[in-house]
Scaffold this motif. Sequence first.
Motif, short mmCIF file in Angstrom:
data_model
loop_
_atom_site.label_atom_id
_atom_site.label_comp_id
_atom_site.label_asym_id
_atom_site.label_seq_id
_atom_site.Cartn_x
_atom_site.Cartn_y
_atom_site.Cartn_z
N GLY A 13 37.50 76.82 64.89
CA GLY A 13 37.05 78.16 64.52
C GLY A 13 37.69 78.66 63.25
N ALA A 14 38.99 78.40 63.10
CA ALA A 14 39.70 78.82 61.89
C ALA A 14 39.15 78.11 60.66
CB ALA A 14 41.20 78.55 62.03
N ILE A 15 38.93 76.81 60.78
CA ILE A 15 38.40 76.05 59.65
C ILE A 15 36.97 76.50 59.32
CG2 ILE A 15 37.73 73.74 58.86
CD1 ILE A 15 40.08 72.67 60.60
N ALA A 16 36.14 76.64 60.35
CA ALA A 16 34.75 77.07 60.13
C ALA A 16 34.70 78.47 59.53
CB ALA A 16 33.98 77.03 61.45
N GLY A 17 35.54 79.37 60.04
CA GLY A 17 35.58 80.73 59.50
C GLY A 17 36.06 80.76 58.06
N TRP A 18 37.07 79.94 57.76
CA TRP A 18 37.58 79.89 56.39
C TRP A 18 36.51 79.33 55.44
CZ3 TRP A 18 38.56 75.81 52.98
CH2 TRP A 18 39.23 76.17 51.82
N LEU A 19 35.83 78.26 55.86
CA LEU A 19 34.76 77.69 55.04
C LEU A 19 33.65 78.71 54.81
CD1 LEU A 19 34.52 74.09 56.54
CD2 LEU A 19 35.33 74.71 54.25
N ALA A 20 33.29 79.44 55.86
CA ALA A 20 32.25 80.46 55.73
C ALA A 20 32.70 81.58 54.79
CB ALA A 20 31.89 81.04 57.10
N GLU A 21 33.98 81.95 54.90
CA GLU A 21 34.54 82.98 54.02
C GLU A 21 34.45 82.55 52.56
OE1 GLU A 21 38.63 85.46 54.08
OE2 GLU A 21 38.87 83.29 53.90
N GLN A 22 34.78 81.29 52.28
CA GLN A 22 34.71 80.78 50.91
C GLN A 22 33.27 80.70 50.43
OE1 GLN A 22 37.61 80.27 49.17
NE2 GLN A 22 38.45 81.14 51.05
N PHE A 23 32.39 80.21 51.30
CA PHE A 23 30.98 80.04 50.94
C PHE A 23 30.29 81.38 50.69
CE2 PHE A 23 26.49 79.45 52.13
CZ PHE A 23 26.13 78.48 51.22
N MET A 24 30.58 82.36 51.55
CA MET A 24 29.92 83.67 51.46
C MET A 24 30.67 84.62 50.52
SD MET A 24 27.26 83.48 53.46
CE MET A 24 26.78 85.15 53.86
N LYS A 25 31.76 84.16 49.94
CA LYS A 25 32.59 84.95 49.02
C LYS A 25 33.00 86.27 49.67
CE LYS A 25 30.87 82.77 44.89
NZ LYS A 25 31.14 81.49 45.43
N SER A 26 33.57 86.12 50.84
CA SER A 26 34.04 87.25 51.63
C SER A 26 35.56 87.25 51.59
CB SER A 26 33.52 87.09 53.07
OG SER A 26 33.96 88.14 53.86
N ASN A 27 36.18 88.36 51.88
CA ASN A 27 37.64 88.43 51.85
C ASN A 27 38.14 88.92 53.20
OD1 ASN A 27 40.26 88.38 51.01
ND2 ASN A 27 40.14 90.31 49.89
N MET A 28 38.54 87.98 54.06
CA MET A 28 39.02 88.32 55.39
C MET A 28 40.31 87.57 55.65
SD MET A 28 35.58 88.07 57.55
CE MET A 28 34.15 87.89 56.54
N GLY A 29 40.99 87.95 56.70
CA GLY A 29 42.24 87.29 57.05
C GLY A 29 42.03 86.13 58.01
N LEU A 30 43.13 85.47 58.34
CA LEU A 30 43.10 84.29 59.21
C LEU A 30 42.54 84.63 60.59
CD1 LEU A 30 43.81 81.34 59.78
CD2 LEU A 30 46.09 82.13 60.42
#
Length: 84
Positions: A13-30
């Motif tokens: 989940g952490a890896i998928a969320g981080w990848l989605a954050e990078q792909f969608m150019k979003s700024n969220m925490g861990l």
Amino acid sequence: MTGIGWLAAIIIGAIAGWLAEQFMKSNMGLLMNIILGIAGALILNAILMAVVGSTLGGWLGQLVIGFIGACLLIAIARMLRRAT
């Protein structure tokens, strides 16, 4: 999640969320990355089970499902923010 333990679900989940954050150019925490990745995987797995009758298994399959699901959740959140 299909066939993986809770610790693996958190890691994926952490890896998928981080990848989605990078792909969608979003700024969220861990923590939000983990939540989005797991929630995205759960939601998309439920949709796939209802429509196709099957889902992707294993680490890689769940990573893909979590990434797509998290991207969808980020897009929905952006649409809701714009609507208000």
